[in-house]
Design a protein around this motif. Structure first.
Motif, short mmCIF file in Angstrom:
data_model
loop_
_atom_site.label_atom_id
_atom_site.label_comp_id
_atom_site.label_asym_id
_atom_site.label_seq_id
_atom_site.Cartn_x
_atom_site.Cartn_y
_atom_site.Cartn_z
N ASP A 45 0.71 -1.11 -0.05
CA ASP A 45 -0.02 0.03 0.04
C ASP A 45 0.84 1.22 0.16
O ASP A 45 0.41 2.31 -0.42
N SER A 46 2.13 1.00 0.52
CA SER A 46 2.83 2.41 0.69
C SER A 46 3.28 3.07 -0.74
O SER A 46 3.39 4.32 -0.96
N ASP A 47 3.05 2.29 -1.83
CA ASP A 47 3.04 2.78 -3.44
C ASP A 47 1.74 3.06 -4.14
O ASP A 47 1.93 3.45 -5.00
N SER A 48 0.64 2.52 -3.33
CA SER A 48 -0.57 2.87 -3.92
C SER A 48 -0.68 4.38 -4.51
O SER A 48 -0.57 5.41 -3.79
N ILE A 49 -1.65 4.46 -5.26
CA ILE A 49 -2.34 5.79 -5.96
C ILE A 49 -2.79 6.60 -4.75
O ILE A 49 -2.56 7.86 -4.59
N THR A 50 -3.61 5.99 -4.12
CA THR A 50 -4.26 6.50 -2.74
C THR A 50 -3.17 7.24 -1.93
O THR A 50 -3.53 8.42 -1.55
N HIS A 51 -2.35 6.42 -1.41
CA HIS A 51 -1.11 6.93 -0.51
C HIS A 51 -0.43 7.94 -0.86
O HIS A 51 -0.17 8.87 -0.35
N GLN A 52 -0.09 7.96 -2.30
CA GLN A 52 0.62 9.10 -2.96
C GLN A 52 0.09 10.14 -3.05
O GLN A 52 0.66 11.34 -2.75
N ILE A 53 -1.27 10.22 -3.20
CA ILE A 53 -2.05 11.35 -3.48
C ILE A 53 -2.08 12.16 -1.91
O ILE A 53 -1.88 13.26 -1.80
N GLU A 54 -2.51 11.31 -0.97
CA GLU A 54 -2.57 11.77 0.42
C GLU A 54 -1.21 12.54 0.70
O GLU A 54 -1.16 13.35 1.51
N LEU A 55 -0.05 11.70 0.36
CA LEU A 55 1.09 12.30 0.94
C LEU A 55 1.55 13.61 0.10
O LEU A 55 2.01 14.40 0.78
N LEU A 56 1.39 13.70 -0.90
CA LEU A 56 1.50 14.91 -1.89
C LEU A 56 0.68 15.95 -1.65
O LEU A 56 1.20 17.22 -1.52
N THR A 57 -0.57 16.09 -1.51
CA THR A 57 -1.56 17.06 -0.94
C THR A 57 -1.14 17.38 0.55
O THR A 57 -1.26 18.51 0.63
N LYS A 58 -0.75 16.64 1.26
CA LYS A 58 -0.49 16.93 2.75
C LYS A 58 0.92 17.94 2.67
O LYS A 58 0.97 18.78 3.32
#
Length: 548
Positions: free
Chosen positions: A28-41
């Motif tokens: 999950d660390s590379d999932s699309i959802t996780h990436q979006i959360e990281l970048l928006t934060k």
């Protein structure tokens, strides 16, 4: 995307996320959802309220022709993006040359800031970017290593005899274990396509005939069964194409054979596939039930190898690709117009029409059809009346023709090999003359170049003749296969394309002889498996009344 309105040109930060099928293994660390959360934060924490998310889900990092990336690049070049943010360098790409092109050259030229959060890279802080090129190389090494492992797995599977393609050829369905099973709905269509080809129809005409019979295309069948829209045309579900038919005619899976490694990719960076030479294929026989018998397959191969050109009216002559000129060896062209009756259609030598190097060898199609039919009738009658004598004579004729061809090729080969040796001597003497001062350097180069070009051409011709010699030595009359065809017929009264292709390999047409005051024209019929048949005088005498 958040927006604000003011008088100056509006720009935003590009939040780019990417995930390929290979990256799924990372969790999950590379999932699309996780990436979006990281970048928006990250954007929110650094006061970047204006941003747009660009996404590529299921795209490899070795290729930059991704829709989300290309959309982002277009916005960057339009001056609408001032910052690009990714989770890490591997999300941006895994081709270190192209990654470097963008991060080291294109983005700085366009005034775009680049940030890779997990790697601590920010182009605004130059001192933090020294390790970036090494990260790019490491990311590419990861792709290269993954590609090697996948190739090794596929090679092991392919060499074990298992079919590598996940798609079943039209006419089959895949069992749960991957075995091909005959599809009762579509297998008869495959048999029909091969039958139509053996009757002398090309892929284009076969496609039209299938459409006229309202037979659904492979794409339509796939849509009905799986819902996939690939090659499906709802407005015309029976729209066959010549490429689809040609692919079916070239598919050796219909013999019950599995052939792996027909194609390959030159590099893990390139998606283009190239064809492997046959010696690199892995072929396994009898891996599943056959739809087409071997004789029909070989007959279709021969027909497909014969280049035939339809008339301007879109029709194919019965003898197109089969009739040859006895003098120059060129094919005979089928000639007709819309105003001609069938009795006016004819065949003429293609060399005569284009280069005037031969006579026309004109023969009407109806006459050629009658002569070939009579020849086939005589052969059938001969076999049915005295099979033992026919077999003996046909075998002797085939062996005699094979020896004659072998001797002709051998003489031509010896002639060219002798010339190559002569040229070696000439070039050696030229070199001696240059050393002794009897020949200038420029003159030597000119003469030596000409002789070496001749030698190269001769060497190429010698290689071809050696192959022809080997092929001639391996040829033998396949009488059993010919008799198998003969036993299917009694005494045909009409020459059909299917009958012609099943019996005849080629028809050699001689120039007409008018010396007797009458136009007399000879043809030689060469049969499949056994070659030309020369009837004995005794048999000619017995059958004179029936074949006149």
């Amino acid at each position: 995307m958040n927006r604000r309105s003011n008088n100056r040109k509006e720009t935003w930060a590009a939040l780019y996320v990417r995930l390929s099928r290979d990256d799924d293994n990372a969790g999950d660390s590379d999932s699309i959802t996780h990436q979006i959360e990281l970048l928006t934060k990250y954007a929110g924490e650094h006061g970047m309220t204006q941003y747009k998310i660009y996404k590529d889900d299921g795209y490899t990092g070795t290729n930059f022709n991704r829709p989300g990336f290309q959309e982002m690049l277009a916005d960057i070049e339009a001056g609408m993006v001032d910052t690009v943010i990714v989770k890490d360098m591997s999300r941006f790409g895994r081709n270190y040359l192209e990654v470097g092109l963008y991060t080291e050259m294109r983005f700085p030229e366009l005034g775009v800031r680049f940030i890779a959060i997990s790697n601590g890279i920010d182009s605004a802080n130059q001192q933090d970017n020294d390790f970036t090129p090494f990260l790019n190389i490491i990311n590419e090494w990861y792709c290269r290593d993954t590609s090697k492992k996948i190739r090794a797995v596929f090679r092991t599977k392919g060499l074990s005899g298992k079919r590598l393609s996940t798609n079943a050829p039209y006419g089959y369905i895949r069992d749960q274990d991957g075995t091909l099973l005959v599809d009762e709905e579509t297998a008869p269509v495959v048999e029909l396509i091969y039958q139509l080809c053996q009757e002398g129809n090309g892929p284009g005409k076969i496609a039209r005939m299938l459409k006229e019979r309202d037979i659904p295309t492979p794409g339509t069948i796939e849509f009905r069964r799986t819902g996939r829209t690939r090659n499906y045309h709802p407005e015309d579900p029976c729209r066959w194409t010549s490429d689809t038919v040609a692919n079916i005619l070239d598919q050796d899976a219909y013999l019950g054979r599995t052939t792996n490694f027909k194609t390959t990719r030159l590099s893990y960076k390139l998606k283009k596939t190239v064809c492997n030479p046959p010696e690199k294929w892995a072929v396994f026989e009898n891996t599943h039930e056959a739809i087409i018998d071997h004789e029909s397959w070989e007959r279709v191969r021969k027909i497909r190898a014969q280049r035939r050109r339809p008339t301007k009216m879109g029709e194919m002559g019965m003898f197109s690709g089969l009739a040859y000129c006895a003098d120059c060896g060129a094919k005979l062209y089928h000639c007709r117009t819309g105003s001609w009756t069938y009795e006016q259609e004819c065949y003429t030598c293609s060399s005569y029409r284009t280069r005037k190097q031969c006579s026309a060898h004109y023969i009407r199609a109806v006459v050629l059809e009658q002569l070939v039919l009579q020849n086939i009738q005589r052969v059938l009658a001969y076999v049915q009346e005295d099979e033992e004598t026919f077999v003996r004579q046909a075998t002797e004729n085939s062996e005699r023709a094979r020896k004659s061809e072998w001797e002709k090729t051998r003489r031509e080969l010896e002639k060219k090999q002798k010339r190559i040796q002569e040229l070696d001597g000439i070039i050696q003497r030229l070199y001696e003359d240059k050393v002794m001062g009897r020949l200038t350097e420029a003159r030597f180069d000119k003469l030596a170049c000409a002789y070496e070009e001749e030698q190269a051409g001769l060497a190429e011709a010698v290689a071809g003749l050696q192959k022809a010699l080997e092929a001639t030595e391996e040829q033998a009359a396949n009488m059993e296969n010919f008799l198998k065809v003969v036993r299917k017929y009694t005494q045909p009264m009409e020459l059909t394309p299917a009958l012609l292709r099943e019996f005849v390999d080629k028809v050699v047409v001689h120039a007409p002889d008018k010396s007797s005051g009458h136009r007399v024209q000879r043809i030689d019929v060469h049969y499949n498996f056994i070659g030309e048949i020369s009837f004995s005088p005794e048999y000619d005498k017995r059958t004179k009344r029936t074949t006149a």
